[in-house]
Design an enzyme around this catalytic site. Structure first.
Site, PDB file in Angstrom:
ATOM      1  N   GLU A 183       2.288  -0.775   8.338  1.00  0.00           N
ATOM      2  CA  GLU A 183       1.084  -1.581   8.091  1.00  0.00           C
ATOM      3  C   GLU A 183       0.881  -2.654   9.157  1.00  0.00           C
ATOM      4  O   GLU A 183       0.693  -3.828   8.845  1.00  0.00           O
ATOM      5  CB  GLU A 183       1.147  -2.175   6.675  1.00  0.00           C
ATOM      6  N   GLU A 299       3.272   8.510   1.357  1.00  0.00           N
ATOM      7  CA  GLU A 299       3.360   7.741   0.095  1.00  0.00           C
ATOM      8  C   GLU A 299       2.289   8.172  -0.900  1.00  0.00           C
ATOM      9  O   GLU A 299       1.677   7.337  -1.574  1.00  0.00           O
ATOM     10  CB  GLU A 299       3.213   6.231   0.373  1.00  0.00           C
TER      11      GLU A 299
HETATM   12  O1  G3I Z   1      12.878  -8.917  -5.034  1.00  0.00           O
HETATM   13  C1  G3I Z   1      13.138  -8.654  -6.379  1.00  0.00           C
HETATM   14  C2  G3I Z   1      14.516  -8.098  -6.552  1.00  0.00           C
HETATM   15  O2  G3I Z   1      15.469  -8.944  -6.009  1.00  0.00           O
HETATM   16  C3  G3I Z   1      14.765  -7.831  -8.023  1.00  0.00           C
HETATM   17  O3  G3I Z   1      15.969  -7.124  -8.161  1.00  0.00           O
HETATM   18  C4  G3I Z   1      13.644  -7.009  -8.629  1.00  0.00           C
HETATM   19  C5  G3I Z   1      13.789  -6.935 -10.109  1.00  0.00           C
HETATM   20  O4  G3I Z   1      12.658  -6.365 -10.669  1.00  0.00           O
HETATM   21  O5  G3I Z   1      12.391  -7.568  -8.296  1.00  0.00           O
HETATM   22  C6  G3I Z   1      12.247  -7.576  -6.894  1.00  0.00           C
HETATM   23  O6  G3I Z   1      10.984  -7.589  -6.356  1.00  0.00           O
HETATM   24  C7  G3I Z   1      10.243  -6.395  -6.462  1.00  0.00           C
HETATM   25  C8  G3I Z   1      10.247  -5.612  -5.153  1.00  0.00           C
HETATM   26  O7  G3I Z   1       9.364  -4.533  -5.190  1.00  0.00           O
HETATM   27  C9  G3I Z   1      11.616  -5.131  -4.758  1.00  0.00           C
HETATM   28  O8  G3I Z   1      11.786  -5.272  -3.396  1.00  0.00           O
HETATM   29  C10 G3I Z   1       8.837  -6.753  -6.849  1.00  0.00           C
HETATM   30  O9  G3I Z   1       8.853  -7.328  -8.158  1.00  0.00           O
HETATM   31  C11 G3I Z   1       7.929  -5.578  -6.779  1.00  0.00           C
HETATM   32  O10 G3I Z   1       6.606  -5.969  -7.044  1.00  0.00           O
HETATM   33  C12 G3I Z   1       8.027  -4.931  -5.408  1.00  0.00           C
HETATM   34  O11 G3I Z   1       7.047  -3.942  -5.321  1.00  0.00           O
HETATM   35  C13 G3I Z   1       7.111  -2.954  -4.315  1.00  0.00           C
HETATM   36  C14 G3I Z   1       6.056  -3.225  -3.242  1.00  0.00           C
HETATM   37  O12 G3I Z   1       6.063  -2.145  -2.289  1.00  0.00           O
HETATM   38  C15 G3I Z   1       6.334  -4.492  -2.464  1.00  0.00           C
HETATM   39  O13 G3I Z   1       7.458  -4.325  -1.660  1.00  0.00           O
HETATM   40  C16 G3I Z   1       6.861  -1.602  -4.967  1.00  0.00           C
HETATM   41  O14 G3I Z   1       7.940  -1.326  -5.855  1.00  0.00           O
HETATM   42  C17 G3I Z   1       6.730  -0.519  -3.912  1.00  0.00           C
HETATM   43  O15 G3I Z   1       6.282   0.667  -4.509  1.00  0.00           O
HETATM   44  C18 G3I Z   1       5.701  -0.928  -2.866  1.00  0.00           C
HETATM   45  O16 G3I Z   1       5.688   0.062  -1.847  1.00  0.00           O
HETATM   46  C19 G3I Z   1       4.722  -0.097  -0.796  1.00  0.00           C
HETATM   47  C20 G3I Z   1       5.302   0.520   0.457  1.00  0.00           C
HETATM   48  O17 G3I Z   1       6.550  -0.039   0.764  1.00  0.00           O
HETATM   49  C21 G3I Z   1       4.346   0.343   1.630  1.00  0.00           C
HETATM   50  N1  G3I Z   1       3.032   0.895   1.315  1.00  0.00           N
HETATM   51  C22 G3I Z   1       2.446   0.396   0.075  1.00  0.00           C
HETATM   52  C23 G3I Z   1       3.386   0.607  -1.099  1.00  0.00           C
HETATM   53  C24 G3I Z   1       2.750   0.184  -2.390  1.00  0.00           C
HETATM   54  O18 G3I Z   1       2.518  -1.185  -2.406  1.00  0.00           O
END
Ligand code: G3I
Length: 398
Positions: A183, A299
């Site tokens: 991105e 994805e």
């Molecule tokens: O950071 C905390 C972590 O320490 C803790 O263990 C966990 C407990 O629930 O929460 C963690 O944060 C979460 C994180 O993913 C983990 O790294 C967030 O709540 C959660 O909202 C976050 O969401 C992810 C998002 O990327 C942001 O990184 C999604 O699961 C994931 O599906 C999404 O993936 C992205 C791709 O990487 C890039 N393209 C878009 C795609 C969708 O947004």
């Protein structure tokens, strides 16, 4: 759940638990009865799965969060989720485990637990791994975003190089494709329009005088650490030919002209039924392929607004299947398309409802019931494989 041939969970074929012995005894009795009755005995064909039907060397992948879903993996007693993940897919992408905030939470602390669990699961099940991701404006730990306020470019470069070499080096030889940069470019509707996310990305911001030079170096460091991995640029709203993918096309040309080891362009494929499908997806892939790059759908999911009952309409279900099919066909029709990955396969684990007032985005329900979208993918893969006979997807029967 039938696993693909050659990928039986360790222990299931060799152990002689009471239940296995009982199953063997029942099967032997059935075979004897059939033989006595003169009926020809044939081994039952294993159920087709996405990975078993995939043509050529196309990999069929799913994102999975190792920290959440694989730490408890027991080869002799996998969960239902793990059995499906092993049976249907031959490529895994860490949904979160290799992101900076997860794998490098403090300056001197790396946490490889989730990523290691994913690598081990992949190895146990004959799966490849797509690395995700090394340079992104999102999911960076606080220590990075805070330090970026005062970093010089050299300081940012040193931190980034150390991270890239540490993470890529750890898994070198085991990751067939890396989403090196994720991105990097804004959309038309973002403030400032289509341009590099130099302000939002802490590393690019620190090196704003030559962000493309830094991007090239991230690819170079990755390539030095893992020379066999295919290195990708990756983004959303990158399916069709549009202003953003025009900018990627120009960036790819610039990087290649500089001798940067850029090998691939990934379209994430996060679609919503609120919008149309860009029919130029195949043409877009073809133009990147003509640059000598691999392409991939990295994805895929197709979300939709749901009614008050939380359920999709039959029309939405059918349209979702069609959108998945179109993305798969765009990939199948371009020889350089190496992998087709869904961003999780079950609604129960989908990221979508956390972010959008939409849902039903994946190919299986939260109870692992296969949707018509799954059937269409299976059908599309089967049709594309010489020697396999097309079948009518059961979910599309009228
Ligand atoms: O950071 C905390 C972590 O320490 C803790 O263990 C966990 C407990 O629930 O929460 C963690 O944060 C979460 C994180 O993913 C983990 O790294 C967030 O709540 C959660 O909202 C976050 O969401 C992810 C998002 O990327 C942001 O990184 C999604 O699961 C994931 O599906 C999404 O993936 C992205 C791709 O990487 C890039 N393209 C878009 C795609 C969708 O947004």
């Amino acid at each position: 759940m039938a696993l693909p041939p050659g990928f039986a969970q360790e222990g299931t074929t060799m152990s002689h638990s009471p239940s296995t012995k009982r199953a063997v005894a029942v099967a032997a009795a059935s075979l004897t009865a059939l033989a006595l009755s003169g009926t020809a005995v044939q081994a039952a064909a294993p159920d087709p799965t996405l990975r078993s039907e995939a043509p050529r060397d196309l990999k069929i992948g799913s994102a999975v969060w190792g920290q959440r879903d694989l730490l408890d993996h027991d080869r002799k007693n996998p969960t239902e989720f793990q059995q499906i993940l092993a049976a249907e897919f031959d490529s895994l992408t860490p949904e979160n485990d290799m992101k900076w905030a997860e794998i490098h939470p403090e300056p001197d602390v790396y946490d490889f637990s989730g990523a290691d669990a994913l690598m081990e699961f992949a190895q146990a099940n004959g799966q490849e791994v797509r690395g995700h991701t090394l340079l992104w404006h999102s999911q960076n730990p606080d220590w990075v975003t805070e330090a970026a306020e005062t970093w010089t470019c050299d300081e940012a470069r040193d931190v980034l190089e150390d991270h890239v070499r540490t993470v890529v080096g750890r898994y070198a030889g085991d990751i067939y494709e890396w989403d090196v940069a994720n991105e990097l470019i804004q959309d038309e509707w973002d403030a400032g329009g289509v341009q590099l996310r130099t302000e939002a990305n802490p590393f690019l911001k620190s090196c704003s005088e030559d962000p493309v030079g830094l991007i090239g170096d991230v690819f170079r460091w990755t390539h030095e650490e893992d020379p066999d991995s295919v290195l990708f640029l990756n983004d959303y709203n990158a399916e069709g030919i549009n202003a953003k993918t025009d900018a990627y096309y120009a960036l790819a040309q610039e990087l290649l002209a500089d001798g940067v080891p850029l090998h691939g362009f990934g379209a994430q494929g996060h679609l919503s039924l609120q919008y149309g499908f860009d029919e130029s997806m195949q043409a877009n892939f073809e133009r990147f392929a003509d640059l000598g790059l691999k392409v991939a759908v990295t994805e895929a999911d197709v979300r939709m607004p749901l009614g008050e009952d939380g359920e999709p309409t039959p029309e939405q279900i059918a349209l979702q299947a069609e959108r998945y099919d179109k993305m798969l066909q765009a990939c199948l029709n371009v020889a350089s398309c190496t992998s087709f990955t869904v961003w999780g396969f079950d609604d129960g684990r989908s990221w979508v409802p956390d972010v959008f007032p939409e849902g039903y985005a994946t190919i299986m329900t939260e109870d692992y019931e296969k949707k018509p979208a799954y059937d269409v993918l299976l059908e599309g893969l089967t049709d594309a494989t010489p020697g396999k006979s097309p079948r009518t997807p059961p979910g599309l029967n009228t």
